[in-house]
Write a protein that holds these residues in place. Structure first.
Motif, mmCIF file in Angstrom:
data_model
loop_
_atom_site.group_PDB
_atom_site.id
_atom_site.type_symbol
_atom_site.label_atom_id
_atom_site.label_comp_id
_atom_site.label_asym_id
_atom_site.label_seq_id
_atom_site.Cartn_x
_atom_site.Cartn_y
_atom_site.Cartn_z
ATOM 1 N N GLU A 124 43.164 54.411 48.765
ATOM 2 C CA GLU A 124 42.900 54.231 50.195
ATOM 3 C C GLU A 124 41.394 54.095 50.446
ATOM 4 O OE1 GLU A 124 43.034 56.906 54.263
ATOM 5 O OE2 GLU A 124 44.570 57.261 52.739
ATOM 6 N N LEU A 125 40.610 54.932 49.783
ATOM 7 C CA LEU A 125 39.152 54.899 49.956
ATOM 8 C C LEU A 125 38.554 53.586 49.456
ATOM 9 C CD1 LEU A 125 38.428 58.567 48.872
ATOM 10 C CD2 LEU A 125 38.012 57.616 51.162
ATOM 11 N N ASN A 126 39.149 53.044 48.391
ATOM 12 C CA ASN A 126 38.650 51.766 47.855
ATOM 13 C C ASN A 126 38.706 50.665 48.906
ATOM 14 O OD1 ASN A 126 39.879 52.086 44.395
ATOM 15 N ND2 ASN A 126 38.190 53.078 45.454
ATOM 16 N N THR A 127 39.726 50.708 49.784
ATOM 17 C CA THR A 127 39.831 49.684 50.829
ATOM 18 C C THR A 127 38.718 49.827 51.866
ATOM 19 O OG1 THR A 127 41.290 51.004 52.254
ATOM 20 C CG2 THR A 127 42.339 49.665 50.540
ATOM 21 N N GLU A 128 38.051 50.983 51.871
ATOM 22 C CA GLU A 128 36.959 51.229 52.812
ATOM 23 C C GLU A 128 35.593 51.061 52.161
ATOM 24 O OE1 GLU A 128 37.578 55.152 54.396
ATOM 25 O OE2 GLU A 128 39.747 54.867 54.560
ATOM 26 N N GLY A 129 35.610 50.633 50.896
ATOM 27 C CA GLY A 129 34.342 50.458 50.189
ATOM 28 C C GLY A 129 33.784 51.738 49.593
ATOM 29 N N ILE A 130 34.639 52.757 49.456
ATOM 30 C CA ILE A 130 34.233 54.028 48.829
ATOM 31 C C ILE A 130 34.944 54.127 47.489
ATOM 32 C CG2 ILE A 130 34.214 56.545 49.068
ATOM 33 C CD1 ILE A 130 34.328 56.121 52.113
ATOM 34 N N TYR A 131 34.182 54.382 46.439
ATOM 35 C CA TYR A 131 34.732 54.314 45.086
ATOM 36 C C TYR A 131 34.447 55.610 44.314
ATOM 37 C CZ TYR A 131 35.153 49.405 46.253
ATOM 38 O OH TYR A 131 35.483 48.225 46.875
ATOM 39 N N PRO A 132 35.255 56.640 44.553
ATOM 40 C CA PRO A 132 35.060 57.865 43.776
ATOM 41 C C PRO A 132 35.579 57.693 42.350
ATOM 42 C CG PRO A 132 36.975 58.081 45.182
ATOM 43 C CD PRO A 132 36.346 56.767 45.538
ATOM 44 N N ALA A 133 34.948 58.370 41.419
ATOM 45 C CA ALA A 133 35.489 58.444 40.054
ATOM 46 C C ALA A 133 36.645 59.444 40.041
ATOM 47 C CB ALA A 133 34.398 58.875 39.089
ATOM 48 N N HIS A 134 37.499 59.339 39.041
ATOM 49 C CA HIS A 134 38.636 60.257 38.946
ATOM 50 C C HIS A 134 38.821 60.677 37.486
ATOM 51 C CE1 HIS A 134 43.191 61.120 39.844
ATOM 52 N NE2 HIS A 134 42.517 62.198 39.491
ATOM 53 N N TYR A 135 38.815 61.986 37.270
ATOM 54 C CA TYR A 135 39.027 62.571 35.947
ATOM 55 C C TYR A 135 40.249 63.488 35.986
ATOM 56 C CZ TYR A 135 34.190 61.111 34.987
ATOM 57 O OH TYR A 135 33.026 60.376 34.816
ATOM 58 N N ASP A 136 41.128 63.324 35.021
ATOM 59 C CA ASP A 136 42.308 64.184 34.849
ATOM 60 C C ASP A 136 41.957 65.203 33.767
ATOM 61 O OD1 ASP A 136 44.810 65.319 34.407
ATOM 62 O OD2 ASP A 136 45.569 63.596 33.270
ATOM 63 N N LEU A 137 41.747 66.445 34.166
ATOM 64 C CA LEU A 137 41.239 67.447 33.224
ATOM 65 C C LEU A 137 42.276 67.819 32.160
ATOM 66 C CD1 LEU A 137 38.619 69.037 32.775
ATOM 67 C CD2 LEU A 137 39.601 70.879 34.152
ATOM 68 N N ARG A 138 43.524 67.860 32.514
ATOM 69 C CA ARG A 138 44.661 68.173 31.642
ATOM 70 C C ARG A 138 44.687 69.599 31.123
ATOM 71 N NH1 ARG A 138 45.901 62.668 28.299
ATOM 72 N NH2 ARG A 138 43.986 63.220 27.206
#
Length: 643
Positions: free
Chosen positions: A532-546
């Motif tokens: 959703e944020l990508n459509t607003e021009g915001i690009y957070p990174a995402h890490y799956d810690l596991r």
């Protein structure tokens, strides 16, 4: 959806109203109460069979006892729907287990008639004994204390501990054993066989009927009534009551077994038992699901069936227009069999939850290698530890909130000895409409502080399979895999198994300004937020810690080196959880990023659907997106001010 009650039930708002009716009306009241439960649960969902089985007992107890002065504890609490309807909650019973509605279990803050919260099993005798001892101390000698224990709850060690103590206290305690041979699944173990022997002995039952007749006439025997009953008891104990010696040996006066569906006889017996001092046990034989033929026939299926047609019995399920992801529990059950076919050391253990955990899949495929040990979480853990000392690899499947009951065994019997027991914690995180007693909020916190422990959580079905595959490798030691109630995200989930390096997370995508660090299934909410944020021009990174233990130091060094703003998301408690672990890592390594932690706050979360409660706690997709949005906007604002 509100449902109309029957003519007599409509007149009963509290037990005082019930007492206005004659004993001859009780059977009809039971019929109307049973039908009302069927009508409401069929359209609103909830537990079903257990409360149908104690309709007569619920009516008789409130008819005879002076509740709430007389104290009544239900064990397990999902038996208590009839009790709730008779104690001021009929008009709101349609909100049962619904968000912001009444609880599906007895709850002290909800009603003075709910004397003790009983969402977990086997606590009633201890609680009622404590109440009885306190009343005795205060001089309240006319006050009754009754523990109704059933649905397999008598198999737990805590029930035996309480019986052992109660037998030496001269307290006014009545334990009613609701013997229906069931928990969620059929009861198991020697006690179940023992009770079955009592209820099926022809010779014993002849004398049982004679004693029941005497009890029913106790008030007519005059001042020598108790002397007469004691003589009859002594005679029977010396001959035919050998089968009840277990309870008698613990110094309980044993009565029964009696028909738990004969409400008039129940009422008479309960009146007489009020006048007999000391600890007593009344053995009632009931049928779980009584009065609804399909529930009587398949008691496991109808424990909590969801919505159904009360006429045809058809359980209502939406028909999807495309393949759906499986339940995590079914991925566990099928993968365990797949692993066990190749690794002969694997065994399965569950405490009375074979269908709830899907251990029943292995129990059917490999009956000699999978064990239902009854409602006995402590035993399940140490039994698994014993298996592990002999080279077996037990997969011990226990609901997250139930695992709390075996914490010492996890620490002392498994971790201290570095035994390879794989703890699969089902219902981790927000568990839904069962509410505060069942949310698996604390496992990440209480497991990660134990030495020698690996603590992990899969983000999807493939990761669950791979973590299970990893955990059964040689010399893995104690290994926790926690996963939520409900479905995953992968319709095509059965992919080739592969090992995951212990303590290694993964980067789902790179980004700028803000990094999302998640663990477990809730990471899928973060993915929705990120898209959703990508459509607003915001690009957070995402890490799956596991893994919350050991932490992936390499991954976290990358996060803190590249990002000044970090959002952690977990479906678990914030105190001591994954976010706390990352704060500790940041402090230990002298990083100075801003961290915002999202998860279950330091309060008890009530019942509701999982998405409703994620939103309430502030870590559903919308809440995650809003938090990242505010941090990214703040970054841009600060940048423009500086320029």
């Amino acid at each position: 959806m509100e449902v109309t009650a029957g003519e007599l039930l409509e007149q009963i708002n509290y037990p005082s109203d019930l007492k206005k009716f004659s004993e001859n009306d009780l059977e009809r009241i039971c019929q109307e109460l049973r039908q009302y439960i069927i009508d409401v649960v069929s359209v609103n969902g909830g537990h079903f069979g257990a409360s149908l089985g104690v309709v007569e007992l619920s009516v008789a107890l409130h008819y005879v006892l002076n509740t709430p002065y007389d104290q009544l504890v239900w064990d397990v609490g999902h038996q208590a729907y009839g009790h709730k309807i008779l104690t001021g909650r009929r008009s709101v019973f349609h909100t049962n287990r619904i968000y912001k509605g009444i609880s599906g279990f007895p709850k002290r803050s909800e009603s003075e008639y709910d004397t003790f919260g009983v969402g977990h099993s086997s606590t009633s005798i201890s609680a009622a004994l404590g109440m009885a001892v306190a009343s005795h101390y205060k001089g309240e000698k006319d006050r009754q204390h009754v523990a109704v224990i059933g649905d397999g709850a008598m198999t737990a060690g805590m029930a035996f501990e309480a019986l052992n103590h109660a037998g030496i206290e001269n307290s006014n305690l009545l334990v009613i054993l609701n013997d229906n041979c069931m928990s969620i699944d059929p009861n198991v173990g020697a006690l179940k066989e023992y009770l079955t022997d009592i209820t099926t002995s022809r010779q014993y039952n002849k004398f049982r009927d004679d004693i029941s007749h005497v009890l029913g006439k106790l008030s007519e025997l005059g001042p020598n009534a108790h002397t007469i009953v004691k003589k009859i008891e002594k005679s029977i104990k010396g001959t035919l009551l050998k089968k009840s010696n277990f309870f008698e040996a613990l110094k309980f006066r044993y009565f029964g077994p009696i028909d738990g569906h004969d409400v008039k006889h129940l009422a008479k017996v309960l009146k007489d038992l009020k006048d007999i001092p000391g600890p007593k046990l009344l053995h009632c034989v009931t049928v779980k699901g009584k009065g609804f033929a399909l529930a009587e026939k398949d008691q496991t299926k109808w424990h909590a069936p969801g919505l159904f047609d009360k006429i045809t019995g058809e359980i209502k399920k939406s028909i999807p227009d495309k393949p759906q992801p499986p339940k995590y529990q079914d991925v566990f059950g099928n993968t365990l069999v797949e692993l066990a076919e190749k690794n002969l050391k694997i065994m399965g253990v569950t405490p009375a939850m074979p269908s709830g955990s899907s251990m029943n899949i292995m129990m059917k495929a490999m009956p000699k290698r999978a064990f239902d040990v009854g409602i006995a979480e402590q035993h399940a853990v140490t039994f698994s530890a014993g298996l592990a000392t002999q080279g077996m690899i037990p997969f011990c499947n226990i609901y997250s909130s139930f695992m709390q009951r075996a914490y010492d065994q996890v620490l002392h019997d498994v971790a201290l000895q570095k035994l390879n027991v794989v703890f699969c914690l089902d219902r981790a995180g927000i568990a839904g409409s069962d509410g505060a007693t069942h949310h698996g909020a604390y496992d990440l916190a209480y497991m990660r502080c134990i030495p020698n422990m690996v603590v992990s959580a899969p983000m999807n079905e493939e990761e669950l399979r791979n973590l299970m595959f990893t955990a059964q490798q040689e010399n893995m030691g104690p290994f926790v895999i926690r996963y939520p109630r409900g479905t995953g995200v992968m319709p095509e989930w059965k992919r080739p198994l592969k090992a995951i390096p212990v303590g290694k997370g993964r980067k789902i995508c790179d980004g700028d300004e803000v990094a999302l660090v998640t663990i477990g299934h809730i990471g899928n909410e973060a993915t929705k937020a990120r898209l959703e944020l990508n459509t607003e021009g915001i690009y957070p990174a995402h890490y799956d810690l596991r893994f919350v233990k050991p932490l992936d130091a390499e991954l976290l060094h990358e996060v803190f080196t590249k990002f000044r703003k970090v959002v952690t998301v977990e479906d678990g408690c914030l105190q001591g959880g994954m976010g706390s672990a990352i704060l500790e890592f940041m402090a230990d390594n002298n990083y100075t990023s801003t961290i915002v932690r999202l998860g279950i706050p330091d309060t008890l979360i009530e019942h509701g659907e999982q998405p409703e409660l994620w939103a309430e706690c502030g870590y559903d997709a919308a809440a995650i997106a809003e938090k990242v949005r505010s941090m990214a906007v703040s970054s841009k604002t600060m940048g423009s001010i500086a320029s």
